[in-house]
Every structure is written in C-alpha cells, then in structure tokens.
Write an enzyme that holds these catalytic residues in place. Structure first.
Site, PDB file in Angstrom:
ATOM      1  N   ASP A   1    -113.975 -20.736  -3.816  1.00 31.35           N
ATOM      2  CA  ASP A   1    -115.002 -20.149  -5.092  1.00 31.35           C
ATOM      3  C   ASP A   1    -116.247 -20.407  -4.833  1.00 31.35           C
ATOM      4  O   ASP A   1    -117.181 -19.964  -5.567  1.00 31.35           O
ATOM      5  CB  ASP A   1    -114.441 -20.776  -6.259  1.00 31.35           C
ATOM      6  CG  ASP A   1    -115.026 -20.000  -7.592  1.00 31.35           C
ATOM      7  OD1 ASP A   1    -114.949 -18.740  -7.613  1.00 31.35           O
ATOM      8  OD2 ASP A   1    -115.353 -20.578  -8.179  1.00 31.35           O
TER       9      ASP A   1
ATOM     10  N   HIS B   1    -118.005 -17.721  -7.081  1.00 33.24           N
ATOM     11  CA  HIS B   1    -118.263 -18.759  -7.922  1.00 33.24           C
ATOM     12  C   HIS B   1    -117.972 -18.496  -9.419  1.00 33.24           C
ATOM     13  O   HIS B   1    -118.774 -18.447 -10.193  1.00 33.24           O
ATOM     14  CB  HIS B   1    -119.657 -19.192  -7.929  1.00 33.24           C
ATOM     15  CG  HIS B   1    -120.127 -20.503  -8.404  1.00 33.24           C
ATOM     16  ND1 HIS B   1    -120.862 -21.210  -7.666  1.00 33.24           N
ATOM     17  CD2 HIS B   1    -119.693 -21.233  -9.288  1.00 33.24           C
ATOM     18  CE1 HIS B   1    -121.193 -22.517  -8.349  1.00 33.24           C
ATOM     19  NE2 HIS B   1    -120.016 -22.512  -9.189  1.00 33.24           N
TER      20      HIS B   1
ATOM     21  N   VAL C   1    -113.008 -25.618  -5.740  1.00 36.58           N
ATOM     22  CA  VAL C   1    -113.468 -25.024  -6.977  1.00 36.58           C
ATOM     23  C   VAL C   1    -114.663 -26.049  -7.417  1.00 36.58           C
ATOM     24  O   VAL C   1    -115.272 -25.865  -8.498  1.00 36.58           O
ATOM     25  CB  VAL C   1    -112.520 -24.819  -8.065  1.00 36.58           C
ATOM     26  CG1 VAL C   1    -111.586 -23.675  -7.736  1.00 36.58           C
ATOM     27  CG2 VAL C   1    -111.738 -26.147  -8.096  1.00 36.58           C
TER      28      VAL C   1
ATOM     29  N   ARG D   1    -118.039 -27.608  -5.540  1.00 34.72           N
ATOM     30  CA  ARG D   1    -119.240 -27.451  -5.069  1.00 34.72           C
ATOM     31  C   ARG D   1    -118.973 -27.013  -3.371  1.00 34.72           C
ATOM     32  O   ARG D   1    -118.523 -27.624  -2.529  1.00 34.72           O
ATOM     33  CB  ARG D   1    -120.369 -28.454  -5.154  1.00 34.72           C
ATOM     34  CG  ARG D   1    -120.761 -28.446  -6.686  1.00 34.72           C
ATOM     35  CD  ARG D   1    -121.558 -27.120  -6.949  1.00 34.72           C
ATOM     36  NE  ARG D   1    -122.255 -27.300  -8.212  1.00 34.72           N
ATOM     37  CZ  ARG D   1    -121.934 -26.854  -9.214  1.00 34.72           C
ATOM     38  NH1 ARG D   1    -120.442 -26.250  -9.273  1.00 34.72           N
ATOM     39  NH2 ARG D   1    -122.468 -27.007 -10.455  1.00 34.72           N
TER      40      ARG D   1
ATOM     41  N   GLU E   1    -124.940 -19.263  -1.417  1.00 31.88           N
ATOM     42  CA  GLU E   1    -124.389 -18.383  -2.150  1.00 31.88           C
ATOM     43  C   GLU E   1    -125.469 -17.450  -2.753  1.00 31.88           C
ATOM     44  O   GLU E   1    -126.618 -17.874  -2.763  1.00 31.88           O
ATOM     45  CB  GLU E   1    -123.868 -18.897  -3.758  1.00 31.88           C
ATOM     46  CG  GLU E   1    -122.789 -19.996  -3.344  1.00 31.88           C
ATOM     47  CD  GLU E   1    -121.886 -20.645  -4.500  1.00 31.88           C
ATOM     48  OE1 GLU E   1    -122.457 -20.094  -5.565  1.00 31.88           O
ATOM     49  OE2 GLU E   1    -120.958 -21.321  -4.516  1.00 31.88           O
TER      50      GLU E   1
ATOM     51  N   SER F   1    -114.641 -19.286 -10.798  1.00 35.84           N
ATOM     52  CA  SER F   1    -113.258 -19.904 -11.481  1.00 35.84           C
ATOM     53  C   SER F   1    -113.180 -20.294 -12.634  1.00 35.84           C
ATOM     54  O   SER F   1    -112.239 -20.309 -13.141  1.00 35.84           O
ATOM     55  CB  SER F   1    -112.918 -21.062 -10.415  1.00 35.84           C
ATOM     56  OG  SER F   1    -113.793 -22.151 -10.435  1.00 35.84           O
TER      57      SER F   1
END
Length: 328
Positions: free
Chosen positions: A257, A281, A231, A233, A262, A283
């Site tokens: 996450d 992304h 959670v 990076r 991304e 969380s």
C-alpha cells in the site's frame, strides 16, 4: 507539560494541499484559520500562528519553509496522519513545539485491509479475476488461513488491531515492537521469527531503526511461501531487493500500500507481477475518515485552549506516540 494558547493567540495555519478539512471552519469556534496550499503561502501564513495543522501530510512544505523567524510563536504542530516522518525533521524536533499525530483513526480500517490481503492471497482471488475476464473455468485448490503464522512488526494500536483480526480467523500472530513487553517481541528478536512466518506484516513507524528493515538479508530468512504486506511506510522496505525476490520466486507474493516513491512510477516492474497486490496508499482511508481526522484535531484544539494534556503527543526522540496503547 500541557501546551496551551496564550491570551492573544488563537491562530491556526492549515496546510491543506488544495482540499480544506471538511467542517473545520464551523467546528473550530472563534479560532482564526489561515489556509495555505503551497510553500509560499505557508511562509506567509506562519508568522503569528501558534498552531499548524498539516492536513496535506504528503507535502514537504513545512520542512522547506521552516525557520525560527516564521515559527517563533508556534507552539503546536498536528499532522493528519499516523506517521510523522514528513514533519519529523531535525529543526522541528529541536524546536520548543509539541508534535501530535492522528493515531487511532486508521487502526481498524488498516487491520481490515491486511485481513483482506491475506484472504485474497489464500483464496487466489487475483487469479480468479483474471480467469473471469478471460471467460475461463479453471478449478483450483486454495489455502486456508487458519493455522498460518503471521509476524506483525509494529505493536502500536494499528499493529494490535491487525493482530486482533488475524487471530480471530485462526492465525497465529507474533507482534514485534521496539522492545519486549507482555505479548510483544523485541525488534532484535525479529530474525528468529522469520523462518516460520507465512506472512510478514509491516505496520511500524518509519524511524532510523526501521528504515530499510526488509532487504535481501531479511528476505533470505523468510520461507519461499511467505508473503509481505506493507501498510506502514514505503522506505521500511528496500524496494529493489523485494522486487528481485518476487521476480525470482524467492517470495510467494506481496501486498503493498506504500512505496519508496509515491505515486509508484508507471514503469515499476511491480505493476506487472501477478503475485503483487498494489494499492495507492489508501489502506486506512474509509468513508468518513476525513471527518474523523477533523474531530480528533478539534478535540485537541479544545484541550489546547483549556491548557489540558493533548492527545497523541509524539515522543520526538522515538518518532511515535509512546503512551496510551503499548509499545510501537
């Protein structure tokens, strides 16, 4: 030293990415707000601004347009995220500006996310959902979480919140930070903590020391029953190494996450792995989180006007807030 507005300066540029911070206009008082969603708009808005709010914390626009000509009067940069890696580029770090983050907003939500992932793995939730869709009744035994060992890398507020929730359900938690402190292991102790870890949770900031910290060598120290939860990076993990370990059965699973790239590309093999839980992304993003981000910024804006100490000042050398909440 406190940072404060000059007599003639009360201009905030907001890099918003297409979505304005909710209620900021009414809560910012007589502050003059300039809004920008692109690099060109940001370059036009920055001259004369003494504050920059990076509401769109996924954008690289600040780095792309930064120059001494545009930012000559800038005194303070705030990012609406806990991580500062998007804005912690050399030119900004060397500039005489204060950098703050949104530490404190995401702690409990992210801890709940981690607990949820642990429970989902232990109770084989993904398999149950698959069987439900197939209308299949298949009795299985699942795991208990009590007594399992968790190593949490990142001992700031998020890491402490994670440790609190996991401890509450009977798990044994070891916190790992940059350096040893009361109840916190130093980062260089991590290899010795991995062989008996059932879960490795990453909640650390992205720094030179943590980038790529989970790789083939790290994974080799974990037992095959271990699951990795990230959670923090994406670049904390060498994603190809993790993917290969999951594909080959070297690890039992992963809840991710955040990712190196991304959004996660549609052709990533991670999507199809039954032992992987993927979330985009999110969380820390619970109902009301954007309002909380605005409240934090406005509180700091008042402090800035009054010449008081700002909250969440980032140590530019370390890359995270190093006071009020323990090691990171």
């Amino acid at each position: 030293m406190p940072v404060s507005a000059g007599q003639d300066h009360n201009v905030v540029t907001v890099l918003h990415g297409g979505e304005h911070p909710p209620g900021l206009g009414s809560k910012a008082g007589d502050t003059h707000l300039r809004f920008a969603s692109t690099e060109n708009e940001l370059a036009e808005a920055l001259p004369g601004s003494d504050v920059l709010l990076t509401w769109d914390f996924t954008s690289d626009a600040v780095k792309q347009v930064w120059s001494s000509d545009l930012t000559r009067e800038l005194r303070w940069v705030h990012t609406a995220s806990a991580g500062v890696d998007r804005v912690a580029f050399p030119e900004l770090l060397a500039a005489p500006v204060t950098l703050t983050n949104s530490r404190g907003v995401f702690d409990r939500p992210m801890a709940e996310f981690v607990l949820g992932a642990v429970i989902a793995f232990a109770k084989d939730t993904a398999r149950s959902l698959t069987l439900q869709r197939e209308h299949l009744w298949q009795h299985r035994e699942t795991e208990t979480v009590a007594g399992k060992v968790v190593t949490v890398v990142g001992s700031g507020p998020i890491g402490h919140a994670i440790a609190g929730l996991l401890t509450a359900v009977g798990m044994t938690v070891r916190l790992v930070g940059r350096r040893a402190a009361d109840g916190v292991h130093a980062f260089d102790e991590l290899p010795g903590l991995l062989p008996d870890s059932d879960y490795l949770v990453l909640a650390a900031p992205l720094t030179d020391a943590t980038r790529g910290m989970v790789h083939t060598g790290t994974i080799a120290l974990l037992p095959e029953r271990a699951r990795v939860i990230n959670v923090g990076r994406g670049p904390l993990i060498v994603q190809d190494d993790l993917t290969e370990a999951l594909r080959g059965g070297r690890l039992a699973g992963a809840a991710l996450d955040v990712f190196e790239v991304e959004p996660l590309p549609a052709d990533s093999p991670l999507w199809a792995m039954e032992n992987v839980l993927i979330s985009p992304h999110m969380s820390g993003d619970v109902v009301g989180w954007k309002d909380m981000l605005v409240e934090l910024f406005v509180d700091n804006l008042v402090r800035y006007r009054d010449g008081d100490e700002l909250r969440n000042v980032v140590d530019k050398e370390r890359g995270y807030v190093s006071t009020s909440g323990g090691n990171q």
